[in-house]
Scaffold this motif. Structure first.
Motif, short mmCIF file in Angstrom:
data_model
loop_
_atom_site.label_atom_id
_atom_site.label_comp_id
_atom_site.label_asym_id
_atom_site.label_seq_id
_atom_site.Cartn_x
_atom_site.Cartn_y
_atom_site.Cartn_z
N GLN A 28 8.59 -0.16 2.42
CA GLN A 28 8.74 0.34 3.78
C GLN A 28 9.76 -0.49 4.57
OE1 GLN A 28 4.79 0.52 5.49
NE2 GLN A 28 4.04 1.77 3.80
N GLN A 29 9.73 -1.81 4.39
CA GLN A 29 10.70 -2.68 5.08
C GLN A 29 12.13 -2.37 4.64
OE1 GLN A 29 10.47 -5.17 7.59
NE2 GLN A 29 12.66 -4.80 7.45
N ILE A 30 12.32 -2.22 3.36
CA ILE A 30 13.65 -1.90 2.84
C ILE A 30 14.12 -0.55 3.37
CG2 ILE A 30 14.92 -1.28 0.73
CD1 ILE A 30 13.28 -3.45 -0.70
N ALA A 31 13.22 0.43 3.39
CA ALA A 31 13.58 1.76 3.88
C ALA A 31 13.95 1.73 5.36
CB ALA A 31 12.42 2.74 3.65
N LEU A 32 13.21 0.97 6.18
CA LEU A 32 13.56 0.86 7.60
C LEU A 32 14.92 0.20 7.78
CD1 LEU A 32 10.26 -0.17 9.45
CD2 LEU A 32 11.47 2.00 9.56
N SER A 33 15.18 -0.86 7.04
CA SER A 33 16.48 -1.54 7.14
C SER A 33 17.62 -0.63 6.69
CB SER A 33 16.47 -2.82 6.30
OG SER A 33 15.55 -3.73 6.82
N ASN A 34 17.42 0.06 5.57
CA ASN A 34 18.46 0.97 5.08
C ASN A 34 18.67 2.14 6.03
OD1 ASN A 34 18.95 -0.57 2.82
ND2 ASN A 34 17.64 0.65 1.49
N GLY A 35 17.58 2.69 6.58
CA GLY A 35 17.69 3.79 7.52
C GLY A 35 18.42 3.39 8.78
N ALA A 36 18.11 2.21 9.31
CA ALA A 36 18.79 1.72 10.51
C ALA A 36 20.28 1.47 10.24
CB ALA A 36 18.12 0.44 11.01
N ARG A 37 20.59 0.89 9.09
CA ARG A 37 21.99 0.66 8.74
C ARG A 37 22.74 1.98 8.56
NH1 ARG A 37 21.28 -2.52 4.69
NH2 ARG A 37 21.37 -0.91 3.10
N GLN A 38 22.09 2.96 7.90
CA GLN A 38 22.70 4.27 7.72
C GLN A 38 22.92 4.94 9.08
OE1 GLN A 38 24.12 5.88 5.38
NE2 GLN A 38 24.24 7.90 6.30
N ASN A 59 15.68 10.55 8.53
CA ASN A 59 15.70 11.11 7.17
C ASN A 59 16.06 10.04 6.13
OD1 ASN A 59 14.97 13.66 8.05
ND2 ASN A 59 17.08 14.34 8.26
N SER A 60 16.90 9.10 6.51
CA SER A 60 17.33 8.04 5.58
C SER A 60 16.25 7.00 5.33
CB SER A 60 18.57 7.34 6.12
OG SER A 60 19.63 8.24 6.20
N ALA A 61 15.28 6.90 6.24
CA ALA A 61 14.26 5.85 6.12
C ALA A 61 12.99 6.32 5.41
CB ALA A 61 13.90 5.33 7.51
N GLU A 62 12.99 7.53 4.92
CA GLU A 62 11.80 8.05 4.23
C GLU A 62 11.61 7.32 2.90
OE1 GLU A 62 10.05 12.41 2.93
OE2 GLU A 62 12.04 12.24 3.78
N THR A 63 10.35 6.98 2.58
CA THR A 63 10.06 6.27 1.34
C THR A 63 8.59 6.49 0.94
OG1 THR A 63 10.25 4.15 0.19
CG2 THR A 63 9.38 4.09 2.41
N VAL A 64 8.16 5.80 -0.08
CA VAL A 64 6.77 5.86 -0.54
C VAL A 64 5.86 5.37 0.59
CG1 VAL A 64 5.12 4.90 -2.18
CG2 VAL A 64 7.43 5.46 -2.92
N GLY A 65 4.88 6.17 0.94
CA GLY A 65 3.95 5.77 1.98
C GLY A 65 4.48 5.94 3.39
N THR A 67 6.58 9.09 5.23
CA THR A 67 7.35 10.33 5.25
C THR A 67 8.25 10.34 6.48
OG1 THR A 67 5.67 11.51 6.52
CG2 THR A 67 5.48 11.59 4.10
N ALA A 68 9.17 11.30 6.53
CA ALA A 68 10.11 11.38 7.65
C ALA A 68 9.37 11.53 8.98
CB ALA A 68 11.08 12.54 7.44
N SER A 69 8.23 12.21 8.98
CA SER A 69 7.47 12.36 10.23
C SER A 69 6.80 11.06 10.66
CB SER A 69 6.42 13.46 10.08
OG SER A 69 5.46 13.10 9.11
N GLN A 70 6.61 10.12 9.74
CA GLN A 70 6.00 8.83 10.07
C GLN A 70 7.02 7.75 10.40
OE1 GLN A 70 3.91 8.49 6.34
NE2 GLN A 70 1.95 8.96 7.31
N VAL A 71 8.29 8.05 10.19
CA VAL A 71 9.34 7.09 10.50
C VAL A 71 9.47 7.03 12.03
CG1 VAL A 71 11.81 6.62 10.31
CG2 VAL A 71 10.57 7.53 8.35
N PRO A 72 9.53 5.82 12.58
CA PRO A 72 9.63 5.71 14.04
C PRO A 72 10.97 6.22 14.57
CG PRO A 72 9.94 3.57 13.02
CD PRO A 72 9.55 4.52 11.93
N THR A 73 10.96 6.64 15.81
CA THR A 73 12.20 7.07 16.46
C THR A 73 13.07 5.84 16.68
OG1 THR A 73 11.06 8.88 17.54
CG2 THR A 73 13.19 8.24 18.46
N PRO A 74 14.32 5.88 16.23
CA PRO A 74 15.17 4.71 16.38
C PRO A 74 15.62 4.48 17.83
CG PRO A 74 16.37 6.50 15.35
CD PRO A 74 14.97 6.96 15.50
#
Length: 133
Positions: A28-38, A59-65, A67-74
């Motif tokens: 989840q941490q990697i996905a948030l970092s990658n999503g923010a960078r993207q 959409n870029s921060a979606e990962t295991v555990g 989903t895109a709906s659970q990703v916080p608004t940047p």
């Protein structure tokens, strides 16, 4: 033999669940970092609107555990919303920062160690320089 097993199994379960949970939190941490960078990269190229940036970031921060709906608004800086564009009208060398903050979720809740009350706060941050005015 049964006594030894009864003594060892709680420790073994804590270690196994700990490894599984930390793997999920790390993903989840990697996905948030990658999503923010993207999102930051997406913001500085081709003059995109804030709505497009938010969508791409989530959409870029979606990962295991997570989903895109659970990703916080940047949170985008310089502040923008809707159809505004963060790089429009800025001076040369202005940075766009995209930040996402979320409380981690455990894959395997296991009291008292892995409960929602003691989940770490994860922060993903991406910074890019505007490529045009």
């Amino acid at each position: 033999m049964a006594v030894e097993f009864a003594l060892v199994i709680p420790i073994l379960l804590i270690v196994v669940f700990g490894i599984i949970n930390l793997g999920f939190v790390f993903a989840q941490q990697i996905a948030l970092s990658n999503g923010a960078r993207q999102g930051a990269r997406y913001a500085v190229v081709d003059d995109r609107t804030c709505t497009q940036i938010v969508s791409e970031t989530r959409n870029s921060a979606e990962t295991v555990g997570m989903t895109a709906s659970q990703v916080p608004t940047p949170v985008i800086s310089p502040t923008c919303s809707g159809s505004s564009k963060p790089c429009s009208g800025t001076t040369a060398g202005t940075n766009v920062t995209v930040t996402m903050t979320r409380s981690a979720t455990w894959a395997v809740p296991f009291a008292p160690l892995f409960t929602s009350g003691n989940a770490p706060t994860l922060v993903g941050k991406g910074v890019m320089r505007c490529e045009f005015k």
